[in-house]
Scaffold this motif. Structure first.
Motif, PDB file in Angstrom:
ATOM      1  N   LYS A  67       0.848  -1.189   0.000  1.00  0.00           N
ATOM      2  CA  LYS A  67       0.000   0.000   0.000  1.00  0.00           C
ATOM      3  C   LYS A  67       0.882   1.236   0.000  1.00  0.00           C
ATOM      4  CE  LYS A  67      -3.684   2.346   2.590  1.00  0.00           C
ATOM      5  NZ  LYS A  67      -4.610   2.271   3.759  1.00  0.00           N
ATOM      6  N   ASP A  69       0.947   5.629  -1.605  1.00  0.00           N
ATOM      7  CA  ASP A  69       0.385   6.726  -2.399  1.00  0.00           C
ATOM      8  C   ASP A  69       1.507   7.702  -2.752  1.00  0.00           C
ATOM      9  OD1 ASP A  69      -2.579   6.150  -2.243  1.00  0.00           O
ATOM     10  OD2 ASP A  69      -2.102   6.259  -0.108  1.00  0.00           O
ATOM     11  N   SER A  84      -1.215   5.338  -7.026  1.00  0.00           N
ATOM     12  CA  SER A  84      -1.518   4.618  -5.787  1.00  0.00           C
ATOM     13  C   SER A  84      -1.449   3.118  -6.024  1.00  0.00           C
ATOM     14  CB  SER A  84      -2.908   4.994  -5.265  1.00  0.00           C
ATOM     15  OG  SER A  84      -2.935   6.346  -4.841  1.00  0.00           O
ATOM     16  N   ARG A  86      -2.266  -0.743  -4.295  1.00  0.00           N
ATOM     17  CA  ARG A  86      -2.974  -1.516  -3.291  1.00  0.00           C
ATOM     18  C   ARG A  86      -2.882  -3.004  -3.647  1.00  0.00           C
ATOM     19  NH1 ARG A  86      -2.881   2.940  -1.701  1.00  0.00           N
ATOM     20  NH2 ARG A  86      -4.470   4.176  -0.617  1.00  0.00           N
ATOM     21  N   ASP A 214      -8.782   3.940  -1.380  1.00  0.00           N
ATOM     22  CA  ASP A 214      -9.302   2.721  -0.742  1.00  0.00           C
ATOM     23  C   ASP A 214     -10.776   2.519  -1.025  1.00  0.00           C
ATOM     24  OD1 ASP A 214      -6.908   1.896   0.543  1.00  0.00           O
ATOM     25  OD2 ASP A 214      -7.188   3.431   2.070  1.00  0.00           O
ATOM     26  N   GLU A 215     -11.494   3.596  -1.294  1.00  0.00           N
ATOM     27  CA  GLU A 215     -12.936   3.504  -1.522  1.00  0.00           C
ATOM     28  C   GLU A 215     -13.302   3.176  -2.963  1.00  0.00           C
ATOM     29  OE1 GLU A 215     -15.202   6.519   1.365  1.00  0.00           O
ATOM     30  OE2 GLU A 215     -13.563   7.504   0.287  1.00  0.00           O
ATOM     31  N   GLU A 218     -11.303  -0.836  -6.045  1.00  0.00           N
ATOM     32  CA  GLU A 218     -11.830  -2.154  -6.417  1.00  0.00           C
ATOM     33  C   GLU A 218     -12.801  -2.080  -7.594  1.00  0.00           C
ATOM     34  OE1 GLU A 218     -10.819  -5.046  -5.480  1.00  0.00           O
ATOM     35  OE2 GLU A 218      -9.327  -4.084  -4.188  1.00  0.00           O
TER      36      GLU A 218
END
Length: 220
Positions: A67, A69, A84, A86, A214-215, A218
């Motif tokens: 993780k 940024d 970013s 993830r 993070d929001e 996906e």
């Protein structure tokens, strides 16, 4: 009968000697055979060692953060870029206030490789507290060094429907207070003020919530 006694005794003694001799010969260690087996084992081991090549050095993969940024300036362009990572997935956003590019891809072996619409692409190395690489977009190429940033700095995105219109927006915030962003309504650039970090944008009188990586990663 008495004179035969010694003869029987000697005979018995001779038989016993023969038996003991046989037993002794049977139980004596066969030193020569043992040595021969040792020599054979050594020969086999030597042959195996010669036949089996020493394995070549295995290339060690460079570390990739799970993780992270990054955000910084694009050299020679004046725009900002944010990248970013993830868990092996990577997203990026480039914007100079007039044009923008959203990109996605993967992070592995200490680098990111991303692509987007209009032949946009990013290749960058991760290490030393920054992402450093090349951005290609609109038939041009630029380099960038984007250091690691922490919230509220970094990348934000909004996707919403406002009064029946499709809204997409992106914002990049740097640690020194520099910021850039673009809001697109029905594929047309709209005059929308960049919100303060942690606040909502206002599109046609309706508040739109900026999402951090993070929001949205996906579903991106």
């Amino acid at each position: 009968m008495k004179r035969l006694g010694p003869v029987y005794t000697l005979a018995a003694g001779a038989v016993m000697a023969v038996v003991l001799g046989t037993v002794s010969a049977t139980t004596s260690p066969t030193t020569q055979n043992v040595n021969a087996q040792d020599d054979t084992a050594a020969t086999v081991a030597e042959a195996t060692s010669q036949a089996t090549p020493t394995p070549a050095a295995v290339r060690t993969a460079k570390p990739t953060p799970a993780k992270a940024d990054y955000a910084g300036r694009v050299t020679g362009n004046g725009g900002l870029i944010a990248v970013s990572v993830r868990n092996g997935k990577a997203v990026a956003y480039f914007c100079d206030g007039r044009i923008e590019a959203w990109l996605k891809g993967k992070a592995a072996d200490g680098k990111v490789t991303l692509s987007g619409r209009n032949n946009a692409s990013i290749t960058a190395r991760l290490g030393g507290g920054k992402a450093a690489g090349t951005l290609a977009f609109g038939g041009r190429k630029w380099t960038f060094d984007a250091p690691v940033v922490k919230k509220p700095s970094g990348l934000y995105r909004a996707s919403a429907v406002v009064r029946g219109a499709n809204v997409r927006a992106g914002w990049i915030y740097l640690d020194d207070g520099t910021r850039v962003g673009l809001t697109v309504v029905n594929d047309e650039v709209a005059d929308v003020a960049i919100p303060e970090p942690g606040q909502n944008a206002v599109v046609d009188g309706v508040e739109v919530d900026p999402q951090d990586v993070d929001e949205f990663i996906e579903g991106f």
